[in-house]
Design a protein around this motif. Structure first.
Motif, PDB file in Angstrom:
ATOM      1  N   SER A   1      69.048  13.247 -12.584  1.00 18.13           N
ATOM      2  CA  SER A   1      70.410  13.065 -13.367  1.00 18.13           C
ATOM      3  C   SER A   1      69.966  13.959 -14.438  1.00 18.13           C
ATOM      4  O   SER A   1      71.492  13.706 -15.075  1.00 18.13           O
ATOM      5  CB  SER A   1      70.085  12.042 -12.971  1.00 18.13           C
ATOM      6  N   ALA A   2      69.242  14.477 -15.292  1.00 22.43           N
ATOM      7  CA  ALA A   2      70.033  15.376 -16.797  1.00 22.43           C
ATOM      8  C   ALA A   2      69.546  16.293 -16.467  1.00 22.43           C
ATOM      9  O   ALA A   2      68.510  17.303 -15.896  1.00 22.43           O
ATOM     10  CB  ALA A   2      68.571  13.949 -17.771  1.00 22.43           C
ATOM     11  N   THR A   3      70.108  17.035 -18.027  1.00 18.44           N
ATOM     12  CA  THR A   3      70.134  18.618 -17.460  1.00 18.44           C
ATOM     13  C   THR A   3      68.433  18.721 -18.311  1.00 18.44           C
ATOM     14  O   THR A   3      68.011  19.383 -18.203  1.00 18.44           O
ATOM     15  CB  THR A   3      71.241  19.172 -18.279  1.00 18.44           C
ATOM     16  N   TYR A   4      68.286  17.285 -19.335  1.00 12.70           N
ATOM     17  CA  TYR A   4      67.624  17.679 -20.508  1.00 12.70           C
ATOM     18  C   TYR A   4      66.789  16.859 -20.959  1.00 12.70           C
ATOM     19  O   TYR A   4      67.148  16.292 -20.659  1.00 12.70           O
ATOM     20  CB  TYR A   4      68.530  17.578 -21.986  1.00 12.70           C
ATOM     21  N   LEU A   5      65.726  16.775 -21.400  1.00 16.50           N
ATOM     22  CA  LEU A   5      64.808  15.516 -20.671  1.00 16.50           C
ATOM     23  C   LEU A   5      64.907  15.730 -22.617  1.00 16.50           C
ATOM     24  O   LEU A   5      64.801  16.009 -23.237  1.00 16.50           O
ATOM     25  CB  LEU A   5      63.097  15.751 -20.352  1.00 16.50           C
ATOM     26  N   LEU A   6      64.457  14.434 -22.735  1.00 16.58           N
ATOM     27  CA  LEU A   6      64.217  12.849 -22.345  1.00 16.58           C
ATOM     28  C   LEU A   6      64.992  12.075 -22.169  1.00 16.58           C
ATOM     29  O   LEU A   6      65.124  11.645 -23.633  1.00 16.58           O
ATOM     30  CB  LEU A   6      62.675  12.076 -22.555  1.00 16.58           C
ATOM     31  N   PRO A   7      65.411  11.371 -21.689  1.00 18.30           N
ATOM     32  CA  PRO A   7      66.748  10.578 -22.059  1.00 18.30           C
ATOM     33  C   PRO A   7      65.873   9.926 -22.450  1.00 18.30           C
ATOM     34  O   PRO A   7      65.000   8.809 -21.902  1.00 18.30           O
ATOM     35  CB  PRO A   7      67.505  10.620 -20.811  1.00 18.30           C
ATOM     36  N   SER A   8      67.257   8.286 -23.245  1.00 19.09           N
ATOM     37  CA  SER A   8      66.294   7.306 -23.679  1.00 19.09           C
ATOM     38  C   SER A   8      67.060   6.228 -22.620  1.00 19.09           C
ATOM     39  O   SER A   8      66.337   5.202 -22.546  1.00 19.09           O
ATOM     40  CB  SER A   8      67.086   6.509 -24.756  1.00 19.09           C
ATOM     41  N   LEU A   9      67.836   6.096 -21.500  1.00 20.61           N
ATOM     42  CA  LEU A   9      67.702   5.626 -20.448  1.00 20.61           C
ATOM     43  C   LEU A   9      67.933   6.227 -19.264  1.00 20.61           C
ATOM     44  O   LEU A   9      68.596   7.373 -19.416  1.00 20.61           O
ATOM     45  CB  LEU A   9      68.739   4.469 -20.270  1.00 20.61           C
ATOM     46  N   GLU A  10      67.800   6.305 -18.318  1.00 19.24           N
ATOM     47  CA  GLU A  10      68.002   6.339 -17.388  1.00 19.24           C
ATOM     48  C   GLU A  10      68.948   6.188 -16.140  1.00 19.24           C
ATOM     49  O   GLU A  10      69.853   5.268 -16.426  1.00 19.24           O
ATOM     50  CB  GLU A  10      66.562   6.069 -16.081  1.00 19.24           C
ATOM     51  N   LYS A  11      69.770   7.662 -16.195  1.00 16.56           N
ATOM     52  CA  LYS A  11      71.322   7.722 -15.649  1.00 16.56           C
ATOM     53  C   LYS A  11      71.202   6.251 -14.192  1.00 16.56           C
ATOM     54  O   LYS A  11      69.839   6.918 -13.355  1.00 16.56           O
ATOM     55  CB  LYS A  11      72.098   8.698 -15.055  1.00 16.56           C
ATOM     56  N   GLY A  12      72.378   5.802 -14.165  1.00 19.60           N
ATOM     57  CA  GLY A  12      72.411   5.291 -12.948  1.00 19.60           C
ATOM     58  C   GLY A  12      72.178   3.851 -13.427  1.00 19.60           C
ATOM     59  O   GLY A  12      72.341   3.097 -12.603  1.00 19.60           O
ATOM     60  N   SER A  13      71.749   3.077 -14.346  1.00 19.00           N
ATOM     61  CA  SER A  13      70.821   1.899 -15.166  1.00 19.00           C
ATOM     62  C   SER A  13      71.808   1.220 -15.696  1.00 19.00           C
ATOM     63  O   SER A  13      72.727   1.862 -16.537  1.00 19.00           O
ATOM     64  CB  SER A  13      69.897   2.389 -16.638  1.00 19.00           C
ATOM     65  N   ARG A  14      72.208   0.070 -15.922  1.00 17.29           N
ATOM     66  CA  ARG A  14      72.990  -0.266 -15.574  1.00 17.29           C
ATOM     67  C   ARG A  14      73.260  -0.094 -17.663  1.00 17.29           C
ATOM     68  O   ARG A  14      72.120  -0.205 -18.575  1.00 17.29           O
ATOM     69  CB  ARG A  14      73.033  -2.265 -15.786  1.00 17.29           C
ATOM     70  N   ALA A  15      74.454  -0.161 -18.044  1.00 16.23           N
ATOM     71  CA  ALA A  15      74.907   0.496 -19.261  1.00 16.23           C
ATOM     72  C   ALA A  15      74.441   1.629 -19.989  1.00 16.23           C
ATOM     73  O   ALA A  15      74.660   2.078 -21.029  1.00 16.23           O
ATOM     74  CB  ALA A  15      74.161  -0.293 -20.811  1.00 16.23           C
ATOM     75  N   TYR A  16      74.175   2.934 -19.061  1.00 16.79           N
ATOM     76  CA  TYR A  16      73.843   4.090 -19.856  1.00 16.79           C
ATOM     77  C   TYR A  16      75.282   4.676 -19.465  1.00 16.79           C
ATOM     78  O   TYR A  16      76.148   4.545 -19.985  1.00 16.79           O
ATOM     79  CB  TYR A  16      73.444   4.933 -17.729  1.00 16.79           C
ATOM     80  N   ASP A  17      75.428   4.964 -20.477  1.00 16.88           N
ATOM     81  CA  ASP A  17      76.021   6.059 -21.527  1.00 16.88           C
ATOM     82  C   ASP A  17      75.443   6.799 -22.009  1.00 16.88           C
ATOM     83  O   ASP A  17      74.414   7.162 -22.828  1.00 16.88           O
ATOM     84  CB  ASP A  17      76.915   4.847 -22.310  1.00 16.88           C
ATOM     85  N   HIS A  18      76.007   8.734 -21.456  1.00 19.24           N
ATOM     86  CA  HIS A  18      74.954   9.626 -22.280  1.00 19.24           C
ATOM     87  C   HIS A  18      74.994   9.991 -23.807  1.00 19.24           C
ATOM     88  O   HIS A  18      74.650  10.392 -24.364  1.00 19.24           O
ATOM     89  CB  HIS A  18      75.021  10.820 -21.503  1.00 19.24           C
ATOM     90  N   LYS A  19      76.510   9.331 -24.452  1.00 19.95           N
ATOM     91  CA  LYS A  19      76.763   9.656 -25.614  1.00 19.95           C
ATOM     92  C   LYS A  19      76.331   8.177 -26.980  1.00 19.95           C
ATOM     93  O   LYS A  19      75.786   8.776 -27.890  1.00 19.95           O
ATOM     94  CB  LYS A  19      78.123   9.752 -26.163  1.00 19.95           C
ATOM     95  N   ARG A  20      76.115   6.974 -25.665  1.00 18.68           N
ATOM     96  CA  ARG A  20      75.939   5.461 -26.913  1.00 18.68           C
ATOM     97  C   ARG A  20      74.424   5.865 -27.758  1.00 18.68           C
ATOM     98  O   ARG A  20      73.354   5.887 -26.028  1.00 18.68           O
ATOM     99  CB  ARG A  20      76.641   4.776 -26.434  1.00 18.68           C
ATOM    100  N   TYR A  21      74.606   5.353 -28.388  1.00 18.71           N
ATOM    101  CA  TYR A  21      73.308   5.034 -29.482  1.00 18.71           C
ATOM    102  C   TYR A  21      71.426   4.636 -28.357  1.00 18.71           C
ATOM    103  O   TYR A  21      72.371   2.594 -28.005  1.00 18.71           O
ATOM    104  CB  TYR A  21      73.891   3.595 -30.319  1.00 18.71           C
TER     105      TYR A  21
END
Ligand code: DGY
Length: 425
Positions: free
Chosen positions: A333-353
């Protein structure tokens, strides 16, 4: 827009960012948005300075611990010089300390950084700068053990989401939703004047942060009262892992110094935390998650902090396999590791803090842990992705795991430090 950053230039740019953010003995995370000295920022920044100015690296940490409280807490912000461009500033915290500081702490990564600086210089047990910082770290760890272990199982309780460093993680949403904000009153936020509001916490969330601060201030910053009765009390998976790791690193220093009473004390704490960590394991999601002290509920969210298990050296083989499954899932679900939250989780937002963006300091600790555990391909994947983010977008505070675009503040000190000390090497 993609910028042109060739590799040799990037090291020079990184050094330049640290020099420009240097305010004389300490470094601001970025100009404007964060104009003071932040606790865990400075720890990582020291690693960056260490690549080209050893004296300045030690000094960064020494200046930070000059703000340590008598009870042992190292505050999350030291307000060396007032700056009207930041809220909440020293008069809002009103801790009455010299130098002025906030009344809360931040992730205890300092001992781990001190160990690395000291080992890189030959690990002399008599190293005078290590000796003073060893005492400061020990005092700070004892503060955590005394005030922040409500269940006596070696985990770390936080009493403000800002303590976690992962300020706006959705792990805190349920606990924050219970905060009474009716008495907060009016105030002027400054952060959204520096960066796009879409990348920052919302107004409702900010009111809750301020309400928790006001509780601490009303208690006269009494850490016992705050720990026992504060409105926000979470066992943070990130800080629990980081303190366990920091205790292991402090133990190495204690042994080198022949401090046998402390060796015994730390070994007992480490054993306690190792067994206590299971309380944060959430089998339903296959990861370590933060847990609410008041309700006992797990956040059930897989975050970058979940993977600090490798850095802390915990987990059965089953738990570690499930974490590696989680990393595999993230690559889909991510092009780059390591996201701070998994995509699909509630409240996921690839730009927000802290709700999706990548923070390189967490990536660094996770990658170090994976490397030490022998998962070299994973460690390398995270390191090379981190380097690519800087190459594509520059030295931002954080990055979108989907597009690689920078978010938050530009010319960020700890991102520059991570380039110099880790992913750009
Ligand atoms: C902020 O002001 O957002 C800081 O992260 C608090 O530490």
């Amino acid at each position: 827009m993609t910028q042109d950053h060739s590799a040799p230039d990037l090291s020079e740019q990184a050094r330049d960012i640290l020099r420009r953010n240097d305010r004389g003995g300490y470094t601001v995370p970025t100009r404007g948005l964060y104009p003071y000295q932040w606790n865990w920022d400075s720890a990582f920044v020291a690693l960056g300075f260490a690549a080209f100015d050893r004296n300045r690296a030690w000094q960064e940490i020494e200046t930070l611990v000059s703000g340590q409280w008598d009870d042992g807490m190292i505050p999350h912000i030291i307000f060396h010089q007032d700056d009207p461009g930041y809220f909440p500033g020293p008069s809002v915290w009103a801790t009455g300390k010299t130098p002025p500081t906030s009344g809360i702490t931040q992730p205890p990564v300092l001992a781990s950084i001190v160990r690395r600086l000291w080992e890189d210089e030959g690990a002399d047990p008599q190293h005078p700068r290590m000796a003073a910082l060893y005492e400061a770290c020990l005092k700070s760890h004892r503060w955590f053990h005394t005030y922040r272990d409500p269940l006596g199982n070696g985990l770390v309780m936080v009493t403000h989401n800002w303590e976690t460093g992962r300020d706006n993680s959705s792990e805190w949403d349920d606990a924050l939703a219970r905060i009474d904000t009716s008495q907060v009153g009016s105030y002027q936020r400054r952060d959204t004047g520096h960066v796009d509001a879409a990348m920052r916490p919302t107004a409702v969330e900010y009111d809750r942060y301020v309400a928790i601060l006001q509780f601490g201030r009303a208690s006269g910053w009494n850490h016992r009262t705050i720990a026992d009765h504060g409105p926000f009390r979470m066992l943070d998976v990130g800080m629990s892992m980081e303190l366990l790791r920091a205790n292991r690193d402090l133990l190495v220093l204690a042994k080198a110094r022949g401090d046998s009473a402390v060796v015994e004390e730390l070994e007992a704490r480490i054993a306690l935390s190792e067994s206590g960590m299971d309380y944060l394991w959430d089998e339903a999601v296959g990861a370590y998650c933060s847990r609410d002290v008041i309700t006992g509920k797990s956040s059930g969210l897989v975050t970058n902090a979940s993977f600090l298990a490798f850095y802390a050296g915990v987990g059965t083989s089953h738990q570690r396999l499930r974490l590696l499954d989680g990393l595999n899932r993230l690559t889909r679900s991510a092009t780059y590791l390591l996201p701070s939250l998994e995509k699909g989780s509630r409240a996921y937002d690839h730009k927000r803090y802290w709700r999706g963006p990548i923070w390189l300091v967490v990536s660094y600790m996770v990658a170090e842990g994976l490397r030490e555990a022998g998962h070299l391909e994973w460690a390398d994947r995270i390191r090379t992705d981190s380097a690519k983010l800087i190459e594509v977008s520059g030295f931002y505070e954080s990055f979108s795991p989907e597009t690689g675009a920078g978010s938050g503040g530009p010319d960020f000190s700890w991102t520059a430090a991570m380039w110099l000390a880790w992913c750009g090497r």
